[in-house]
Design an enzyme around this catalytic site. Structure first.
Site, PDB file in Angstrom:
ATOM      1  N   ARG A  96      -9.520   5.022  -5.748  1.00 35.95           N
ATOM      2  CA  ARG A  96      -8.423   5.553  -6.574  1.00 35.95           C
ATOM      3  C   ARG A  96      -8.718   5.346  -8.060  1.00 35.95           C
ATOM      4  NH1 ARG A  96      -3.715   5.553  -3.656  1.00 35.95           N
ATOM      5  NH2 ARG A  96      -4.316   3.566  -2.716  1.00 35.95           N
ATOM      6  N   TYR A  97      -9.330   4.215  -8.402  1.00 43.38           N
ATOM      7  CA  TYR A  97      -9.644   3.878  -9.802  1.00 43.38           C
ATOM      8  C   TYR A  97     -11.164   3.824  -9.932  1.00 43.38           C
ATOM      9  CZ  TYR A  97      -4.922   1.906  -9.276  1.00 43.38           C
ATOM     10  OH  TYR A  97      -3.605   1.705  -8.999  1.00 43.38           O
ATOM     11  N   ARG A 100     -13.277   0.310  -8.899  1.00 43.64           N
ATOM     12  CA  ARG A 100     -13.001  -0.487  -7.694  1.00 43.64           C
ATOM     13  C   ARG A 100     -12.634   0.413  -6.520  1.00 43.64           C
ATOM     14  NH1 ARG A 100      -9.360  -0.716 -11.699  1.00 43.64           N
ATOM     15  NH2 ARG A 100      -7.127  -0.682 -11.325  1.00 43.64           N
ATOM     16  N   CYS A 109      -3.349  -6.911  12.190  1.00 39.90           N
ATOM     17  CA  CYS A 109      -2.860  -8.003  11.343  1.00 39.90           C
ATOM     18  C   CYS A 109      -2.384  -9.125  12.254  1.00 39.90           C
ATOM     19  CB  CYS A 109      -1.677  -7.538  10.492  1.00 39.90           C
ATOM     20  SG  CYS A 109      -2.046  -6.102   9.471  1.00 39.90           S
ATOM     21  N   CYS A 113       4.608  -6.630   9.289  1.00 42.10           N
ATOM     22  CA  CYS A 113       5.741  -6.720   8.372  1.00 42.10           C
ATOM     23  C   CYS A 113       6.570  -5.447   8.520  1.00 42.10           C
ATOM     24  CB  CYS A 113       5.222  -6.858   6.944  1.00 42.10           C
ATOM     25  SG  CYS A 113       3.932  -8.118   6.790  1.00 42.10           S
ATOM     26  N   CYS A 116       5.971  -2.655   5.925  1.00 41.21           N
ATOM     27  CA  CYS A 116       4.572  -2.374   5.595  1.00 41.21           C
ATOM     28  C   CYS A 116       4.368  -0.931   5.131  1.00 41.21           C
ATOM     29  CB  CYS A 116       3.687  -2.627   6.814  1.00 41.21           C
ATOM     30  SG  CYS A 116       1.961  -2.210   6.520  1.00 41.21           S
ATOM     31  N   ARG A 118       1.590   0.543   5.109  1.00 40.19           N
ATOM     32  CA  ARG A 118       0.601   1.200   5.984  1.00 40.19           C
ATOM     33  C   ARG A 118       1.051   1.111   7.435  1.00 40.19           C
ATOM     34  NH1 ARG A 118      -3.884  -1.302   2.641  1.00 40.19           N
ATOM     35  NH2 ARG A 118      -4.181   0.259   1.011  1.00 40.19           N
ATOM     36  N   ASP A 279       7.639   0.279  -1.226  1.00 37.20           N
ATOM     37  CA  ASP A 279       7.112   1.641  -1.090  1.00 37.20           C
ATOM     38  C   ASP A 279       7.998   2.464  -0.159  1.00 37.20           C
ATOM     39  OD1 ASP A 279       4.739   1.418  -2.715  1.00 37.20           O
ATOM     40  OD2 ASP A 279       3.985   0.044  -1.173  1.00 37.20           O
ATOM     41  N   ASP A 316       3.838   1.547  -6.992  1.00 34.20           N
ATOM     42  CA  ASP A 316       2.764   2.463  -6.611  1.00 34.20           C
ATOM     43  C   ASP A 316       3.358   3.864  -6.633  1.00 34.20           C
ATOM     44  OD1 ASP A 316      -0.054   1.838  -5.683  1.00 34.20           O
ATOM     45  OD2 ASP A 316       1.056   0.090  -4.929  1.00 34.20           O
ATOM     46  N   LYS A 323      -0.927   2.332  -9.539  1.00 35.00           N
ATOM     47  CA  LYS A 323       0.171   1.413  -9.860  1.00 35.00           C
ATOM     48  C   LYS A 323       0.580   1.583 -11.308  1.00 35.00           C
ATOM     49  CE  LYS A 323      -1.056  -2.306  -6.742  1.00 35.00           C
ATOM     50  NZ  LYS A 323      -2.142  -1.505  -6.145  1.00 35.00           N
TER      51      LYS A 323
HETATM   52  S1  SF4 Z   1       1.956  -5.639   4.850  1.00 39.79           S
HETATM   53 FE1  SF4 Z   1       1.101  -4.321   6.484  1.00 39.79          FE
HETATM   54  S2  SF4 Z   1      -1.125  -4.556   6.297  1.00 39.79           S
HETATM   55 FE2  SF4 Z   1      -0.188  -6.306   5.209  1.00 39.79          FE
HETATM   56  S3  SF4 Z   1      -0.034  -7.967   6.751  1.00 39.79           S
HETATM   57 FE3  SF4 Z   1       1.929  -6.873   6.752  1.00 39.79          FE
HETATM   58  S4  SF4 Z   1       1.677  -5.342   8.407  1.00 39.79           S
HETATM   59 FE4  SF4 Z   1      -0.397  -6.027   7.855  1.00 39.79          FE
END
Ligand code: SF4
Length: 365
Positions: A96-97, A100, A109, A113, A116, A118, A279, A316, A323
């Site tokens: 994206r940048y 990096r 994971c 979360c 999340c 993603r 997000d 973001d 960002k």
């Molecule tokens: S935010 Fe998403 S990618 Fe990061 S630890 Fe939690 S579930 Fe996994």
């Protein structure tokens, strides 16, 4: 109500297991099964032990125990809210940048979360780990671009890899002359601190590149003695750490919770880095705050803690535009100020101090 420590023997992955351990209500089970069919669920023993089952507002439970509200997607929410796909030239890489890249090695994971960004991409049954060909293709992409100074290992959580595999990847990256920084984003030190073994720490250190670790935590209670020990093991080995947190309604959207979290990071020798605005991931509206509230919290935080404890509050930009720091700003051009008459806008500014009082800069002669 006092906290009940019911540390399970293994990670809880099924809604029925959450019910059996008192972490979800039996009446909610049908809805939670629907959520779990769509988005991965995992609550490690360390995280389960932190949850107070008697507190319906528990800030740890809100982050990890699924909710029927996740079944409701709001307008504007998007399966790829920060535009990873638009910037993915080869499998595993997001560029994206200019200087990096993100290198997404795994799609699993330790915990999942509920907010999340993603969430449509991580978890069992979503994308799989990179194939050997895809991994080599991603390395070739990095090798061919001398402007890539920093590689950010993310996912999924890269510390779900074995120390042996992680060590191989670190060596592959450090062998590329222009890659000078390898940054690892992880939730493992809080979710499963025992994974940060001596072998894991040794794998993270590599000749030829500096390793940085960014710890994701959102509430001070996540920084248990074990989590602090895991972080100290990395820092004592010479690996600097920064934090990233997400501003979450009912978790850390009050200044006392944010202050405790930032102080805990600094006590652990972890520099607060980013506070992300939530997000637009599907089914996460119940966990987002407003930008105005986030800015007010940042003002309040500045009035209470030193600069060492201040993260950057960032958004973001949806669509993959990167960002942006979203303030608040303490400086504005002043054409006039009550009692000051007309001012020269080229030379006079309003600047707000940590108490909220306004001053002119340069001061009136
Ligand atoms: S935010 Fe998403 S990618 Fe990061 S630890 Fe939690 S579930 Fe996994």
């Amino acid at each position: 109500m006092s906290r009940i420590n019911l540390k399970p023997a293994a990670t809880l992955r099924e809604p029925a297991e959450l019910v059996a351990h008192g972490l979800a209500a039996l009446a909610d089970l049908p809805d939670l099964e629907k959520v779990a069919a769509r988005y991965a669920v995992a609550v490690t023993p360390d995280i389960a032990a932190l949850i107070d089952p008697g507190d319906p507002e528990d800030p740890i439970a809100r982050q990890f125990i699924p909710s029927a509200e996740e079944l409701v997607a709001q307008p504007g929410e998007n399966a790829d809210p920060i535009g990873d796909h638009a910037h993915s030239p080869v499998a595993g890489i997001v560029h994206r940048y200019p200087d990096r890249v993100l290198f997404k090695l795994v799609h699993v994971c330790a915990v999942y979360c509920r907010f999340c960004f993603r969430r449509e991409m991580v978890g069992p049954g979503k994308a799989t780990a990179l194939s050997p060909d895809a991994y080599n293709g991603a390395l070739d992409y990095i090798r061919a671009r001398s402007e890539i100074w920093e590689v950010i290992l993310t996912g999924g959580d890269p510390l779900m890899l074995s120390p042996r595999r992680l060590g191989e990847i670190m060596a592959d990256l450090a062998a590329i002359d222009h890659v000078r920084i390898i940054r690892i984003h992880t939730r493992v030190p809080v979710a499963d601190p025992a994974r940060i073994s001596a072998e894991m720490v040794a794998a993270l250190r590599i000749e030829g590149a500096a390793t940085w670790v960014a710890l994701h935590a959102n509430h001070a209670r996540e920084l248990t003695g074990s989590a602090r020990g895991a972080c100290a093991a990395m820092i004592d080995a010479g690996i600097p750490m920064v934090s990233q947190s997400v501003l979450l309604r009912g978790v850390n959207d009050n200044v006392a919770a944010l202050e405790a979290l930032m102080r805990a990071f600094v006590e652990c020798r972890i520099k607060p880095y980013y506070l992300h605005h939530g997000d637009l991931a599907p089914g996460t509206a119940h966990l987002r705050t407003t930008l105005e509230h986030g800015q007010q919290l940042m003002r309040d935080l500045r009035g209470r803690v030193s600069g060492l404890c201040q993260p950057d509050y960032v958004l973001d930009i949806p669509g993959g535009y990167g960002k942006a720091p979203v303030g608040p700003s303490y400086l504005s051009q002043a054409s006039s100020l009550p009692g000051e008459g007309e001012l020269d806008p080229e030379t006079r500014y309003r600047v707000v101090d940590y108490c909220g009082d306004v001053h002119l800069y340069p001061p009136k002669p």
